[in-house]
Design a protein around this motif. Sequence first.
Motif, PDB file in Angstrom:
ATOM      1  N   ARG A   3       0.596  -1.424  -0.073  1.00  0.00           N
ATOM      2  CA  ARG A   3      -0.126   0.020   0.002  1.00  0.00           C
ATOM      3  C   ARG A   3       0.930   1.156   0.008  1.00  0.00           C
ATOM      4  O   ARG A   3       0.646   2.228  -0.692  1.00  0.00           O
ATOM      5  CB  ARG A   3      -0.865  -0.054   1.288  1.00  0.00           C
ATOM      6  CG  ARG A   3      -2.171  -0.825   1.173  1.00  0.00           C
ATOM      7  CD  ARG A   3      -2.998  -1.031   2.415  1.00  0.00           C
ATOM      8  NE  ARG A   3      -3.587   0.462   2.758  1.00  0.00           N
ATOM      9  CZ  ARG A   3      -4.384   1.054   2.320  1.00  0.00           C
ATOM     10  NH1 ARG A   3      -5.262   0.280   1.328  1.00  0.00           N
ATOM     11  NH2 ARG A   3      -4.678   2.205   2.504  1.00  0.00           N
ATOM     12  N   THR A   4       2.106   1.092   0.737  1.00  0.00           N
ATOM     13  CA  THR A   4       2.867   2.387   0.939  1.00  0.00           C
ATOM     14  C   THR A   4       3.701   2.623  -0.542  1.00  0.00           C
ATOM     15  O   THR A   4       3.698   3.633  -0.777  1.00  0.00           O
ATOM     16  CB  THR A   4       3.773   2.206   1.876  1.00  0.00           C
ATOM     17  OG1 THR A   4       3.307   1.893   3.190  1.00  0.00           O
ATOM     18  CG2 THR A   4       4.945   3.349   2.064  1.00  0.00           C
ATOM     19  N   LEU A   5       3.824   1.799  -1.290  1.00  0.00           N
ATOM     20  CA  LEU A   5       4.441   1.681  -2.409  1.00  0.00           C
ATOM     21  C   LEU A   5       3.544   2.161  -3.511  1.00  0.00           C
ATOM     22  O   LEU A   5       4.013   3.053  -4.400  1.00  0.00           O
ATOM     23  CB  LEU A   5       5.039   0.206  -3.080  1.00  0.00           C
ATOM     24  CG  LEU A   5       6.466   0.052  -2.067  1.00  0.00           C
ATOM     25  CD1 LEU A   5       6.708  -1.480  -2.540  1.00  0.00           C
ATOM     26  CD2 LEU A   5       7.500   1.047  -2.381  1.00  0.00           C
ATOM     27  N   ILE A   6       2.368   1.722  -3.571  1.00  0.00           N
ATOM     28  CA  ILE A   6       1.431   2.509  -4.388  1.00  0.00           C
ATOM     29  C   ILE A   6       0.945   3.840  -4.210  1.00  0.00           C
ATOM     30  O   ILE A   6       1.154   4.695  -5.116  1.00  0.00           O
ATOM     31  CB  ILE A   6       0.038   1.560  -4.190  1.00  0.00           C
ATOM     32  CG1 ILE A   6      -0.103  -0.053  -4.539  1.00  0.00           C
ATOM     33  CG2 ILE A   6      -1.148   2.239  -4.975  1.00  0.00           C
ATOM     34  CD1 ILE A   6      -0.989  -0.938  -4.445  1.00  0.00           C
ATOM     35  N   ALA A   7       0.953   4.259  -2.936  1.00  0.00           N
ATOM     36  CA  ALA A   7       0.718   5.535  -2.577  1.00  0.00           C
ATOM     37  C   ALA A   7       2.053   6.516  -2.954  1.00  0.00           C
ATOM     38  O   ALA A   7       2.115   7.618  -3.576  1.00  0.00           O
ATOM     39  CB  ALA A   7       0.502   6.012  -1.200  1.00  0.00           C
ATOM     40  N   TRP A   8       3.357   5.895  -3.034  1.00  0.00           N
ATOM     41  CA  TRP A   8       4.346   6.715  -3.224  1.00  0.00           C
ATOM     42  C   TRP A   8       4.606   6.760  -4.589  1.00  0.00           C
ATOM     43  O   TRP A   8       5.175   7.712  -5.175  1.00  0.00           O
ATOM     44  CB  TRP A   8       5.819   5.718  -2.675  1.00  0.00           C
ATOM     45  CG  TRP A   8       6.913   6.592  -3.174  1.00  0.00           C
ATOM     46  CD1 TRP A   8       7.572   7.400  -2.387  1.00  0.00           C
ATOM     47  CD2 TRP A   8       7.842   6.382  -4.161  1.00  0.00           C
ATOM     48  NE1 TRP A   8       8.750   7.901  -3.042  1.00  0.00           N
ATOM     49  CE2 TRP A   8       9.116   6.992  -4.168  1.00  0.00           C
ATOM     50  CE3 TRP A   8       7.710   5.352  -5.255  1.00  0.00           C
ATOM     51  CZ2 TRP A   8      10.021   7.302  -5.008  1.00  0.00           C
ATOM     52  CZ3 TRP A   8       8.754   5.629  -6.222  1.00  0.00           C
ATOM     53  CH2 TRP A   8       9.875   6.167  -6.074  1.00  0.00           C
ATOM     54  N   ALA A   9       3.955   5.763  -5.468  1.00  0.00           N
ATOM     55  CA  ALA A   9       4.164   5.743  -7.110  1.00  0.00           C
ATOM     56  C   ALA A   9       3.314   6.884  -7.568  1.00  0.00           C
ATOM     57  O   ALA A   9       3.199   7.451  -8.469  1.00  0.00           O
ATOM     58  CB  ALA A   9       3.897   4.498  -7.454  1.00  0.00           C
ATOM     59  N   ASP A  61      -6.645   3.033  -2.026  1.00  0.00           N
ATOM     60  CA  ASP A  61      -7.940   2.783  -1.547  1.00  0.00           C
ATOM     61  C   ASP A  61      -9.111   2.873  -2.879  1.00  0.00           C
ATOM     62  O   ASP A  61     -10.198   2.447  -2.660  1.00  0.00           O
ATOM     63  CB  ASP A  61      -8.796   3.680  -0.538  1.00  0.00           C
ATOM     64  CG  ASP A  61      -7.532   3.521   0.633  1.00  0.00           C
ATOM     65  OD1 ASP A  61      -7.522   2.423   1.183  1.00  0.00           O
ATOM     66  OD2 ASP A  61      -7.285   4.542   1.329  1.00  0.00           O
ATOM     67  N   ARG A  62      -8.284   2.948  -4.052  1.00  0.00           N
ATOM     68  CA  ARG A  62      -9.415   3.053  -5.156  1.00  0.00           C
ATOM     69  C   ARG A  62     -10.017   1.684  -5.557  1.00  0.00           C
ATOM     70  O   ARG A  62      -9.024   0.704  -5.072  1.00  0.00           O
ATOM     71  CB  ARG A  62      -9.151   3.774  -6.329  1.00  0.00           C
ATOM     72  CG  ARG A  62      -7.890   3.331  -7.218  1.00  0.00           C
ATOM     73  CD  ARG A  62      -7.546   4.224  -8.486  1.00  0.00           C
ATOM     74  NE  ARG A  62      -6.340   3.522  -9.095  1.00  0.00           N
ATOM     75  CZ  ARG A  62      -6.257   2.768 -10.197  1.00  0.00           C
ATOM     76  NH1 ARG A  62      -7.454   2.108 -10.293  1.00  0.00           N
ATOM     77  NH2 ARG A  62      -5.234   2.284 -10.607  1.00  0.00           N
ATOM     78  N   GLU A  63     -10.961   1.471  -6.398  1.00  0.00           N
ATOM     79  CA  GLU A  63     -11.482   0.091  -6.373  1.00  0.00           C
ATOM     80  C   GLU A  63     -10.452  -0.764  -7.178  1.00  0.00           C
ATOM     81  O   GLU A  63     -10.482  -1.939  -6.741  1.00  0.00           O
ATOM     82  CB  GLU A  63     -12.719   0.270  -7.325  1.00  0.00           C
ATOM     83  CG  GLU A  63     -13.630  -1.043  -7.499  1.00  0.00           C
ATOM     84  CD  GLU A  63     -14.838  -0.958  -8.547  1.00  0.00           C
ATOM     85  OE1 GLU A  63     -15.392  -1.749  -8.750  1.00  0.00           O
ATOM     86  OE2 GLU A  63     -14.932   0.315  -9.001  1.00  0.00           O
ATOM     87  N   GLY A  64      -9.679  -0.450  -8.137  1.00  0.00           N
ATOM     88  CA  GLY A  64      -8.964  -1.190  -8.810  1.00  0.00           C
ATOM     89  C   GLY A  64      -7.695  -1.676  -7.940  1.00  0.00           C
ATOM     90  O   GLY A  64      -7.136  -2.733  -8.160  1.00  0.00           O
ATOM     91  N   LEU A  65      -7.245  -0.979  -6.840  1.00  0.00           N
ATOM     92  CA  LEU A  65      -6.215  -1.260  -6.148  1.00  0.00           C
ATOM     93  C   LEU A  65      -6.464  -1.758  -4.681  1.00  0.00           C
ATOM     94  O   LEU A  65      -5.683  -2.249  -4.122  1.00  0.00           O
ATOM     95  CB  LEU A  65      -5.454  -0.056  -6.003  1.00  0.00           C
ATOM     96  CG  LEU A  65      -4.701   0.583  -7.476  1.00  0.00           C
ATOM     97  CD1 LEU A  65      -3.903   1.899  -7.091  1.00  0.00           C
ATOM     98  CD2 LEU A  65      -3.806  -0.722  -8.130  1.00  0.00           C
ATOM     99  N   ILE A  66      -7.555  -1.823  -4.455  1.00  0.00           N
ATOM    100  CA  ILE A  66      -8.017  -2.097  -2.998  1.00  0.00           C
ATOM    101  C   ILE A  66      -7.538  -3.364  -2.741  1.00  0.00           C
ATOM    102  O   ILE A  66      -7.245  -3.568  -1.420  1.00  0.00           O
ATOM    103  CB  ILE A  66      -9.566  -1.954  -2.593  1.00  0.00           C
ATOM    104  CG1 ILE A  66      -9.737  -2.178  -1.168  1.00  0.00           C
ATOM    105  CG2 ILE A  66     -10.346  -2.734  -3.492  1.00  0.00           C
ATOM    106  CD1 ILE A  66      -9.196  -0.728  -0.401  1.00  0.00           C
ATOM    107  N   ASP A  67      -7.730  -4.337  -3.457  1.00  0.00           N
ATOM    108  CA  ASP A  67      -7.163  -5.823  -3.323  1.00  0.00           C
ATOM    109  C   ASP A  67      -5.919  -6.052  -3.685  1.00  0.00           C
ATOM    110  O   ASP A  67      -5.334  -7.020  -3.543  1.00  0.00           O
ATOM    111  CB  ASP A  67      -8.179  -6.774  -3.768  1.00  0.00           C
ATOM    112  CG  ASP A  67      -9.577  -6.923  -2.801  1.00  0.00           C
ATOM    113  OD1 ASP A  67      -9.714  -6.638  -1.770  1.00  0.00           O
ATOM    114  OD2 ASP A  67     -10.807  -6.768  -3.555  1.00  0.00           O
TER     115      ASP A  67
END
Length: 219
Positions: free
Chosen positions: A41-47, A52-58
Amino acid sequence: MDAVLNALMRSAKNESESPVEATQTMATQKPSREDAEAAVRTLIAWAGDNPDREGLIDTPKRVVRAYEELYKGYSAPLESVLDRTFGEIGNFDDMVVVRDIVFYSHCEHHMVPFMGKAHVAYFPVERVVGLSKIARVVDLYARRLQTQEHMTSQIITALDETLKPRGVAILIEAEHMCMAMRGIQKPGASTVTMQFTGVFRDDPQEQVRFMNLIRGARP
């Protein structure tokens, strides 16, 4: 989480530990699944995206599950792969060659894939190992964070020390995405590594035979 990472770094710097001991130490201090998902989750946010959006939540859960498969080489002991040999080989005393073993690994410098083929040969002494076991040894070391050079050395050492043959030969050719997708960006460039032990190392003619067999006309 920080305490775990610091412990792993201290373990990697401990020169008194062998590679096997260091891996075992790391395994006992492995972060939890929740820690791993939080890191994704941290890396997604850093990118720059929203975890928390639908395509990334899982996505964190999926990434952790994928990592279990991509890096399963850390959890499979070598003894379970080369635990059985066969003695009914008659008077066979020539080399056994398994070529075109496809593998997928990840560069330890950038954690992006590299993939290719491994070609392995050995001269058995009285007993042979199942052919699929050689491919499993390749996968055992490929499914880790790696450099191609180290992976080549690990595979040949494992076969040489476990089977105790008259010699082992290995050639690996691979394309590295860290070179194709980023940095110098040269897709299609291939890296070749090879290593020999025993009769392969001592007799250049056996090296030539090995090369001819793996480079010869395909059926």
